[in-house]
Scaffold this active site. Sequence first.
Site, short mmCIF file in Angstrom:
data_model
loop_
_atom_site.label_atom_id
_atom_site.label_comp_id
_atom_site.label_asym_id
_atom_site.label_seq_id
_atom_site.Cartn_x
_atom_site.Cartn_y
_atom_site.Cartn_z
N HIS A 157 0.66 -1.06 0.00
CA HIS A 157 0.02 0.01 -0.02
C HIS A 157 1.01 1.22 -0.01
O HIS A 157 0.61 2.28 -0.76
CB HIS A 157 -1.01 0.01 1.32
N GLU A 158 1.79 1.30 0.75
CA GLU A 158 2.79 2.45 1.10
C GLU A 158 3.67 2.44 -0.32
O GLU A 158 3.75 3.59 -0.90
CB GLU A 158 3.81 2.39 2.17
C1 LIG Z 1 -6.33 4.23 6.82
C2 LIG Z 1 -6.18 3.94 8.26
C3 LIG Z 1 -7.82 3.17 8.45
C4 LIG Z 1 -6.05 4.72 8.96
C5 LIG Z 1 -5.30 2.41 7.95
N1 LIG Z 1 -5.03 1.93 9.36
C6 LIG Z 1 -5.60 0.75 9.49
O1 LIG Z 1 -5.86 0.17 8.50
N2 LIG Z 1 -5.73 0.10 10.69
C7 LIG Z 1 -4.61 0.14 11.60
C8 LIG Z 1 -4.36 1.46 12.08
C9 LIG Z 1 -3.25 1.23 13.27
F1 LIG Z 1 -2.87 2.43 13.81
C10 LIG Z 1 -2.82 0.03 13.66
C11 LIG Z 1 -3.15 -0.98 13.12
F2 LIG Z 1 -2.82 -2.14 13.62
C12 LIG Z 1 -4.25 -1.09 12.17
C13 LIG Z 1 -3.90 3.01 7.79
O2 LIG Z 1 -3.24 3.48 8.58
N3 LIG Z 1 -3.61 2.98 6.23
C14 LIG Z 1 -2.17 3.55 6.04
C15 LIG Z 1 -2.20 4.63 4.79
O3 LIG Z 1 -3.37 4.89 4.51
N4 LIG Z 1 -0.92 4.54 4.25
O4 LIG Z 1 -0.83 5.54 3.46
C16 LIG Z 1 -4.33 2.10 5.27
C17 LIG Z 1 -3.82 0.69 5.52
C18 LIG Z 1 -4.80 -0.03 4.53
C19 LIG Z 1 -3.80 -1.37 4.15
C20 LIG Z 1 -2.57 -1.24 4.52
C21 LIG Z 1 -2.60 0.21 5.01
ZN LIG Z 2 -2.62 5.38 2.04
#
Ligand SMILES: CC(C)(C)[C@H](NC(=O)Nc1cc(F)cc(F)c1)C(=O)N(CC(=O)NO)CC1CCCC1
Ligand SMILES: [Zn+2]
Length: 186
Positions: free
Chosen positions: A156-157
């Site tokens: 994703h990143e």
């Molecule tokens: C968009 C959001 C819902 C905030 C997502 N968090 C998440 O999926 N759950 C989560 C959060 C925590 F802190 C600890 C944990 F174990 C689980 C997230 O950070 N992202 C990162 C992002 O947007 N990066 O650009 C989205 C995720 C979707 C799949 C991978 C990353």
């Molecule tokens: Zn994202």
Amino acid sequence: MIKMRDIIREGNDTLRAEAKPVQFPLSETDQKLAKDMMEYLENSQDPELARKYGLRAGVGLAAPQVDVSKQMAAVLVPGETDDADPVFKDVIINPVIVSHSVQPGALTEGEGCLSVDRDVAGYVIRHDRITLRYYNTAGEQKKIRLKNYPAIVCQHEIDHLHGILFYDHINTSQPFAADDDLVLIS
Ligand SMILES: CC(C)(C)[C@H](NC(=O)Nc1cc(F)cc(F)c1)C(=O)N(CC(=O)NO)CC1CCCC1
Ligand SMILES: [Zn+2]
């Protein structure tokens, strides 16, 4: 410190741009950026600080999301319990997926994004397992193998560094279509 207002949202062209490779040794600016991005994730995963500063709890944050079109992303995948070590914690620079499973993987719950203020339902089809080569902030080259959730987070990143958003991988006609070898990750 990075706050939600520093995170750009859909519609900002930087999110769809191809980010530039980072030069080593890191400039002061890039060192601070790496630190600030990881600090965002740490702060956002602390319920007290998240509430105090209105942060969305995040597991990953890419430089383009704070309007810096450089190939750098912070990843902080927490362990099962609060006192457990993180599953994966690093700032990945100039990352390259050098190999991956044929087998696809997707989060059962679908995905969201700190830069997308809406729900987009559907399986985000990715690789279940990847071999990732990247540089850390010290300029050391790393080669790691990831599977399931941490592999999904890194994909994703890394997508953000190439202007790709999670819903680009959702089957628009059948969002929850799954062929029989799709690994559903909960
Ligand atoms: C968009 C959001 C819902 C905030 C997502 N968090 C998440 O999926 N759950 C989560 C959060 C925590 F802190 C600890 C944990 F174990 C689980 C997230 O950070 N992202 C990162 C992002 O947007 N990066 O650009 C989205 C995720 C979707 C799949 C991978 C990353
Ligand atoms: Zn994202």
